[in-house]
Scaffold this active site. Structure first.
Site, PDB file in Angstrom:
ATOM      1  CD  GLU A   1      -2.819  -0.800  -0.016  1.00 49.25           C
ATOM      2  OE1 GLU A   1      -3.284   0.284  -0.640  1.00 49.25           O
ATOM      3  OE2 GLU A   1      -3.152  -1.922  -0.805  1.00 49.25           O
TER       4      GLU A   1
ATOM      5  NE  ARG B   1      17.314   9.879 -23.814  1.00 50.96           N
ATOM      6  CZ  ARG B   1      17.202  10.857 -24.410  1.00 50.96           C
ATOM      7  NH1 ARG B   1      16.531  12.080 -23.967  1.00 50.96           N
ATOM      8  NH2 ARG B   1      16.951  10.582 -25.819  1.00 50.96           N
TER       9      ARG B   1
HETATM   10  N1  SAM Z   1      -1.601   2.655  -2.142  1.00 46.42           N
HETATM   11  C1  SAM Z   1      -0.811   3.539  -3.051  1.00 46.42           C
HETATM   12  C2  SAM Z   1      -1.795   4.630  -3.895  1.00 46.42           C
HETATM   13  O1  SAM Z   1      -3.075   4.373  -3.956  1.00 46.42           O
HETATM   14  O2  SAM Z   1      -1.178   5.659  -4.088  1.00 46.42           O
HETATM   15  C3  SAM Z   1      -0.157   2.682  -4.186  1.00 46.42           C
HETATM   16  C4  SAM Z   1       0.806   1.803  -3.923  1.00 46.42           C
HETATM   17  S1  SAM Z   1       1.575   0.998  -5.070  1.00 46.42           S
HETATM   18  C5  SAM Z   1       0.749  -0.268  -5.341  1.00 46.42           C
HETATM   19  C6  SAM Z   1       3.174   0.605  -4.500  1.00 46.42           C
HETATM   20  C7  SAM Z   1       4.274   1.504  -4.775  1.00 46.42           C
HETATM   21  O3  SAM Z   1       4.563   1.639  -6.139  1.00 46.42           O
HETATM   22  C8  SAM Z   1       4.195   3.023  -4.253  1.00 46.42           C
HETATM   23  O4  SAM Z   1       4.381   2.989  -2.788  1.00 46.42           O
HETATM   24  C9  SAM Z   1       5.370   3.519  -5.142  1.00 46.42           C
HETATM   25  O5  SAM Z   1       6.447   3.450  -4.834  1.00 46.42           O
HETATM   26  C10 SAM Z   1       5.034   2.821  -6.497  1.00 46.42           C
HETATM   27  N2  SAM Z   1       4.245   3.336  -7.434  1.00 46.42           N
HETATM   28  C11 SAM Z   1       2.980   2.819  -7.908  1.00 46.42           C
HETATM   29  N3  SAM Z   1       2.596   3.681  -8.941  1.00 46.42           N
HETATM   30  C12 SAM Z   1       3.364   5.081  -9.032  1.00 46.42           C
HETATM   31  C13 SAM Z   1       3.478   6.073  -9.738  1.00 46.42           C
HETATM   32  N4  SAM Z   1       2.463   6.357 -10.836  1.00 46.42           N
HETATM   33  N5  SAM Z   1       4.476   6.759  -9.488  1.00 46.42           N
HETATM   34  C14 SAM Z   1       5.469   6.681  -8.839  1.00 46.42           C
HETATM   35  N6  SAM Z   1       5.383   5.471  -8.032  1.00 46.42           N
HETATM   36  C15 SAM Z   1       4.407   4.719  -8.182  1.00 46.42           C
END
Ligand code: SAM
Length: 245
Positions: A120, A157
Site C-alpha cells: 500500500e 541521458r
Molecule cells: N496505495 C498507493 C496509492 O494508491 O497511491 C499505491 C501503492 S503502489 C501499489 C506501490 C508503490 O508503487 C508505491 O509506494 C510507489 O513506490 C510505487 N508507485 C506506483 N505507482 C506509481 C506512480 N504512478 N508513480 C510513482 N510511484 C508509483
C-alpha cells in the site's frame, strides 16, 4: 552523478541499468548506480519489511525502520564532495509529476537516493527523510522500481557526455515544451508512402522551418496543454496563427 536505489527487488535492475545509454554512461564514469536491498536493513531472523496498517484496511505497509536505515546508509555512500545536497526521492502516485523539466533539474544534482515503495506504500513518517515525492503518471504500478528506472533513464541521458550526439536531447520532445517533429529514414518510398520532399531538398532553412511547423502542429493537435508553457518565438506564433483549424 551518483544514484542509490533502495528496493526490496534489487534483481529487477541489472538488465536495465547495464544496457544502452545507462550502461555506457556508467562505463564512461559519468554515472554511478548502486542498488541496495532494503531487507538488508531489516532486523530479526525473517527480515520483515512490512506490517499491517494501523486503522485496518487491505494490504500491508512498509515499515519505517529498515527504510530509514537504508536511506541513512545510502547518504553515506556518496563519494562526490562537490556542492549541492543529496536529494532523497520517494516514488509515489501522490508525488509531483515527473517531467522533462524535473529530469533536467535532477541532471544537475550530484547525488540522488530513490526509494521504491511496495504494497500500500510506505509509512508516512518516512516523509521526514525525503526531499522529493515523485509520480511518473496518473496510474498505479505494483512497485517503485519501474518509476525509479524511468527517473534514472530520463535524467542520465541529459548528463554531459551521455548521448553520442550532445544536440539530440535538445531536439527531443518537451525540451522547449513542444512534441518532437516526425522522423524518416531510408527507403525513400515504403509501401507507397513517400518521405516528404522538403527533407530531400538539401535546403537546411526550409527543413528547419518544416520541422518546427510539424512540432507546433502536432503539439496543438495532441497536447494543446503544452502550448501554454512552451518557449515560443514570434515566428512560432505566426505559424500557429496560419495553421489550418
Ligand atoms: N496505495 C498507493 C496509492 O494508491 O497511491 C499505491 C501503492 S503502489 C501499489 C506501490 C508503490 O508503487 C508505491 O509506494 C510507489 O513506490 C510505487 N508507485 C506506483 N505507482 C506509481 C506512480 N504512478 N508513480 C510513482 N510511484 C508509483
Amino acid at each position: 552523478m551518483e544514484v542509490d536505489i533502495l528496493t526490496i527487488f534489487p534483481g529487477m535492475f541489472p538488465g536495465v541499468m547495464s544496457e544502452s545509454i545507462l550502461g555506457r554512461a556508467q562505463s564512461k564514469g559519468i554515472l554511478t548506480v548502486r542498488v541496495h536491498d532494503i531487507r538488508d536493513f531489516a532486523l530479526g531472523k525473517h527480515r520483515i519489511v512490512d506490517d499491517y496498517p494501523f486503522g485496518g484496511g487491505p494490504g500491508m505497509v512498509m515499515k519505517p525502520e529498515p527504510i530509514a536505515a537504508a536511506i541513512e546508509h545510502a547518504l553515506l555512500c556518496r563519494e562526490s564532495d562537490a556542492g549541492g545536497e543529496s536529494r532523497v526521492l520517494l516514488t509515489t502516485p501522490a508525488g509531483r509529476p515527473f517531467t522533462q523539466g524535473l529530469a533536467r533539474e535532477y541532471a544537475a544534482c550530484e547525488h540522488l537516493v530513490i526509494l521504491c515503495g511496495h504494497y500500500e506504500g510506505i509509512d508516512e513518517r518516512v516523509g521526514t527523510l525525503v526531499t522529493d515525492e515523485v509520480s511518473v503518471g496518473d496510474y498505479v504500478l505494483t512497485g517503485g522500481e519501474i518509476p525509479a528506472m524511468v527517473i534514472v533513464d530520463a535524467t542520465a541521458r541529459l548528463l554531459p557526455g551521455a548521448l553520442g550526439d550532445e544536440a539530440s536531447a535538445a531536439e527531443d520532445s518537451f525540451w522547449e515544451g513542444l512534441l518532437d517533429y516526425p522522423h524518416y529514414t531510408r527507403p525513400r518510398q515504403w509501401r507507397s508512402l513517400e518521405v516528404p520532399d522538403v527533407l530531400i531538398s538539401g535546403d537546411h532553412e526550409r527543413i528547419r522551418r518544416w520541422r518546427r511547423e510539424q512540432s507546433l502542429e502536432r503539439t496543438r493537435r495532441r497536447r494543446p496543454d503544452l502550448l501554454e508553457h512552451a518557449e515560443l518565438t514570434e515566428e512560432d506564433l505566426k505559424t500557429l496563427r496560419n495553421l489550418a483549424p
